[in-house]
Write an enzyme that holds these catalytic residues in place. Structure first.
Site, PDB file in Angstrom:
ATOM      1  N   HIS A 198     -11.911  -5.783   7.946  1.00 53.33           N
ATOM      2  CA  HIS A 198     -12.648  -5.589   6.699  1.00 53.33           C
ATOM      3  C   HIS A 198     -13.867  -4.724   6.945  1.00 53.33           C
ATOM      4  O   HIS A 198     -14.818  -4.776   6.185  1.00 53.33           O
ATOM      5  CB  HIS A 198     -13.066  -6.950   6.099  1.00 53.33           C
ATOM      6  CG  HIS A 198     -11.905  -7.832   5.771  1.00 53.33           C
ATOM      7  ND1 HIS A 198     -11.271  -8.607   6.712  1.00 53.33           N
ATOM      8  CD2 HIS A 198     -11.244  -8.057   4.607  1.00 53.33           C
ATOM      9  CE1 HIS A 198     -10.273  -9.265   6.142  1.00 53.33           C
ATOM     10  NE2 HIS A 198     -10.236  -8.952   4.868  1.00 53.33           N
ATOM     11  N   GLU A 236       0.813  -1.215   0.000  1.00 51.28           N
ATOM     12  CA  GLU A 236       0.000   0.000   0.000  1.00 51.28           C
ATOM     13  C   GLU A 236       0.852   1.273   0.000  1.00 51.28           C
ATOM     14  O   GLU A 236       0.492   2.260  -0.654  1.00 51.28           O
ATOM     15  CB  GLU A 236      -0.946   0.018   1.207  1.00 51.28           C
ATOM     16  CG  GLU A 236      -2.111  -0.949   1.092  1.00 51.28           C
ATOM     17  CD  GLU A 236      -1.714  -2.399   1.321  1.00 51.28           C
ATOM     18  OE1 GLU A 236      -0.597  -2.636   1.826  1.00 51.28           O
ATOM     19  OE2 GLU A 236      -2.516  -3.286   0.982  1.00 51.28           O
TER      20      GLU A 236
END
Lengths: 392, 447
Positions: A196, A126
């Site tokens: 999540h 990322e």
């Protein structure tokens, strides 16, 4: 040879029947029956997973942008990306797994349509994705980066906060990365648990130089995403993943823009202002109906849409009228963005307030798995807080 | 025969193959033993488990049946490319870049002017005139050799010790000083600490303090340059310490997988503030990491300006032509302290520093070369020292005299447009200064 033949044909039949058939045959043979089908006792012991805590309310079909098409949230994102890549030859989309269409199908078809140099996978990193995106944007090209889940944005925090947000300021406007947009799935999804389900907008709210935008619906998403992509500042666009399939409405096929830093009053009211963003807007819409029905209370509902820079004036104007404010978000209470809104509104509208500002948020815990139904600021908690505010 | 074909079909579907069937298929002529006509079947032949080659998607390699760990080679690492010896003499004439006199003089003057500016600005910090400074002593060769090998429009991402690149690109002394003083002429509008230079005109991206953040950014810029068919390379400078950051790993990996025309230029100067290389890494420096990413890599003598030039020149040519990254590790030595906030005698010996200053300095090596070519002499040296010092002093005095920018510039450029809430804050400061202005150094700031 014969043995091989019969073994082969057994395998052949097995394969042809498929996995399900295999299990059925095992069950039928009496093997592992108890294991596979726990006996049903009384009411349905196989506990069903919760239904969603909200009902998506589509907005009326927009008329001013030409032909519309029924789209869900991920399709409206694809449409926005398609429009962007069509209009802007420098635009590229990249991130983990975007090439095949993305884990949420937001980029389906785009690589075939625009080419592998424009829609491509990156390595799993990322900080690399965002750093790379900044670099593209520094040259003036349009960079649309995807972070697969907002929960994984943190390795890129340095690049976002120390670099992207400060690029223009620190260089005296010699350089900027305004053509960078970071998109990321956001918010609770029913079973996402710690990693999540997160809504990290508050971390970024504290960072001057970036914009943070969260849509409530497909129509909003396309217009806001297009505005983010075209905005001359680096933007983070959080997409409520629980709405990817659940939210369906008519969305214009052609590009259109919804302005950033403008909250929307989606329902006018007199007695209390309700503010939320993303999925939670649908929760408070329902709370407003409950309040009307059970308490005779008229609610003004505001979708904040842009977290920073946020539309202080619209919220102030509303609270001056109603005198009561309830803000709700899934993210934990302490330091959540509701605290910023609350603090500013009490500064600006102190004498107009009839009751303390109410915040209905997630608890100060990591986002739990099995306890999600208890964790989230559902309509009952919001309703209860509203009721207390009315009776203050 | 029928059984063999049936077996083959079964094998295709379930990959389970008995010993007997295996032998059956091997009996047919041809290595794979299957009919080759059907393209689908031909593709499957690549996945045949019949010949004993590895099929893993993750590596292209042979099997080995001997247990052996690869020994990292740190006793004698990647060799160091050089063109000149420590006395400035060309070692292998075929490596001599045969640069014209004007160009080599420009190298020399850039390095020495930088050195002179460093001395004066370091001193000015000691005297409280500027808040902070970082010198480039000993590394001038890495800056100038590499900058000279690039096109002027090649984009530069630096760390903070690459002022010589800007110097070579003729960034005026006035602007170096303006940034250090944060005065009204600073293109950066006084927002950053000294030595955080940036210049759009000269394609030098503004420096930021966080280390290695520029590395993946440089890769993105290179990707965009590739897409634009710009025939430009991006060069990214960083130190051996910054190479430990995750962003460095990210940048290398992205550059290789996304095939970017970028030169990674590592200045390995022996120290990251006080941390010596023995505490920074255990492998063979930074050059040895390149191959791990699939990147063509070289180690050069950073104090040999021609070696740096040759390596960068060739890397540039190939990076643009082949769209792939190159890694150059330039070995050098940080003669100065890390910054004005550092006293390096706390962690290294004066003898060590003196060795590099006296015996292996990029400027003296080039001077020996110039002298041996007959392109320079003691008189010119004296004259140039006087002239460069005068130029620096003049710029310095001018920079001192200029006011600082208007405090309103504290608020602009956060976004392209000023948000209304920020404008309110700006107005609130203006009102505050109306009442309390005497407590603020307003007299030094532009009205």
């Amino acid at each position: 040879m014969a043995a091989v033949g019969s073994a082969a044909s057994w395998l052949f039949r097995l394969r042809a029947a498929g996995a399900e058939g295999h299990w059925r045959r095992l069950c039928g043979a009496g093997l592992a029956r108890g294991f596979l089908h726990p006996a049903a006792t009384g009411k349905d012991a196989a506990q069903r997973r919760q239904v969603a805590h909200f009902t998506f309310q589509p907005d009326p079909e927009p008329r001013e942008y030409g032909q519309t098409q029924k789209m869900n949230l991920f399709q409206s994102i694809t449409s926005a990306l398609d429009n962007s890549l069509a209009k802007d030859p420098t635009a590229v989309i990249f991130g983990e797994d975007v090439a095949f269409g993305g884990v949420f199908r937001c980029t389906v078809g785009l690589r075939d349509k625009y080419g592998k140099d424009r829609v491509f996978n990156t390595p799993l990193c990322e900080q690399g994705i965002v750093g790379f995106g900044i670099g593209i944007a520094v040259t003036g090209a349009t960079a649309i980066a995807e972070i697969q889940f907002a929960d994984y944005i943190f390795p890129a925090f340095d690049q976002i906060v120390n670099e992207a947000a400060k690029y223009r300021y620190r260089s005296g406007d010699l350089f900027n990365c305004g053509s960078l947009t970071i998109r990321s799935p956001w918010g609770c999804v029913g079973h996402g648990a710690l990693y999540h389900s997160q809504s990290p907008e508050a971390f970024f709210a504290h960072c001057p130089g970036i914009k943070v935008v969260i849509p409530r619906s497909p129509f909003q998403a396309k217009g806001l995403l297009l505005s983010c992509i075209e905005d001359k500042n680096p933007c983070i666009f959080f997409e409520p993943k629980i709405l990817y399939r659940a939210a369906v409405e008519q969305v214009p096929v052609e590009p259109y823009n919804i302005p950033l830093s403008q909250a929307e009053v989606i329902q006018e009211g007199r007695d209390v202002t309700l503010v939320a963003w993303g999925t939670q807007v649908h929760v408070i819409r329902e709370v407003a109906s409950m309040a009307k029905e059970k308490l005779g209370v008229s609610c003004e509902i505001i979708d904040l849409r842009t977290i920073i820079p946020w539309d202080v004036d619209t919220v102030c104007k509303s609270v001056i009228k109603t005198g009561r404010l309830l803000i709700s978000h899934e993210a934990p209470l302490t330091g959540g963005f509701a605290s910023e809104i609350s603090s500013t509104i009490q500064e600006e509208c102190f004498l107009n307030l009839e009751a303390p500002i109410s915040r209905v948020c997630g608890y100060d815990t990591p986002f739990p798995h099995i306890f999600e139904p208890f964790y989230i600021p559902d309509k009952w908690k919001c309703y209860d807080a509203l009721r207390k505010m009315i009776n203050y | 025969m029928a059984v063999a074909i049936a077996a083959a079909r079964v094998w295709r579907q379930s990959r389970i193959l008995g010993q007997a069937a295996l032998l059956l298929l091997l009996r047919r002529p041809g290595a794979r033993g299957l009919a080759i006509s059907h393209p689908h079947r031909q593709q499957e032949q690549q996945f045949s488990s019949l010949d004993d080659k590895p099929q893993f998607p993750g590596a292209s390699a042979e099997f080995i049946d001997k247990l052996e760990f690869i020994q990292p080679n740190v006793i004698s690492g990647i060799p160091i490319y050089r063109v000149m010896d420590r006395q400035g003499q060309i070692i292998n004439p075929s490596e001599d870049p045969h640069l014209p006199k004007e160009k080599v003089l420009k190298f020399y003057k850039s390095m020495t002017l930088l050195n002179t500016m460093d001395r004066i600005l370091y001193e000015s910090q000691r005297q409280g005139r500027i808040s902070f400074y970082m010198t480039n002593y000993g590394e001038e060769g890495t800056h100038v050799g590499s900058a000279a090998a690039l096109d002027n429009t090649d984009l530069v991402f630096g760390q903070y010790r690459e002022a010589g690149v800007l110097m070579y690109r003729d960034y005026p002394l006035e602007l170096f000083m303006a940034q250090c003083y944060g005065n009204v002429s600073d293109l950066g509008k006084g927002r950053q600490m000294p030595v955080h230079y940036g210049c759009k005109e000269r394609h030098f991206v503004t420096i930021s303090s966080p280390l290695a953040t520029q590395i993946p950014q440089a890769v993105g810029a290179a990707y965009a340059a590739k897409r634009a068919n710009a025939n430009r390379v991006v060069i990214c400078y960083f130190g051996e310490g910054a190479a430990s950051e995750g962003d460095a790993h990210a940048g290398f990996n992205f550059a290789a997988t996304l095939e970017c025309p970028i030169i990674f230029f590592c200045r390995n100067n022996g120290y990251a503030i006080s941390t010596p290389t023995s505490e920074q890494y255990r492998g063979d420096g930074i050059a040895a990491r390149g191959p791990g990413y699939g990147i063509l890599s070289i180690r050069v003598d950073g104090n040999d300006v021609f070696a740096v030039y040759n390596a960068t020149k060739e890397a540039r040519r190939r990076a643009v032509a082949e769209n792939q990254p190159f890694l150059i590790e330039a070995m050098t030595y940080r003669i100065g302290h890390h910054s004005t906030s550092d006293d390096s005698s706390a962690y290294r010996s004066v003898d060590e520093v003196n060795y590099w200053d006296k015996q292996d300095h990029p400027i003296s090596r080039l001077r020996h070369y110039l002298l041996s070519q007959g392109w320079w002499d003691e008189e010119q040296e004296k004259a140039w020292r006087k002239q460069s010092r005068k130029k620096v002093m003049e710029a310095f005095e001018q920079a001192e005299r200029k006011p600082k920018p208007n405090p309103n510039l504290l608020f602009s450029d956060v976004y392209q447009e000023m948000p209304s809430q920020l404008r309110k804050q700006q107005e609130s400061l203006a009102r505050h200064l109306q009442t309390y202005g005497e407590h603020y150094p307003l007299e030094h700031f532009d009205k």
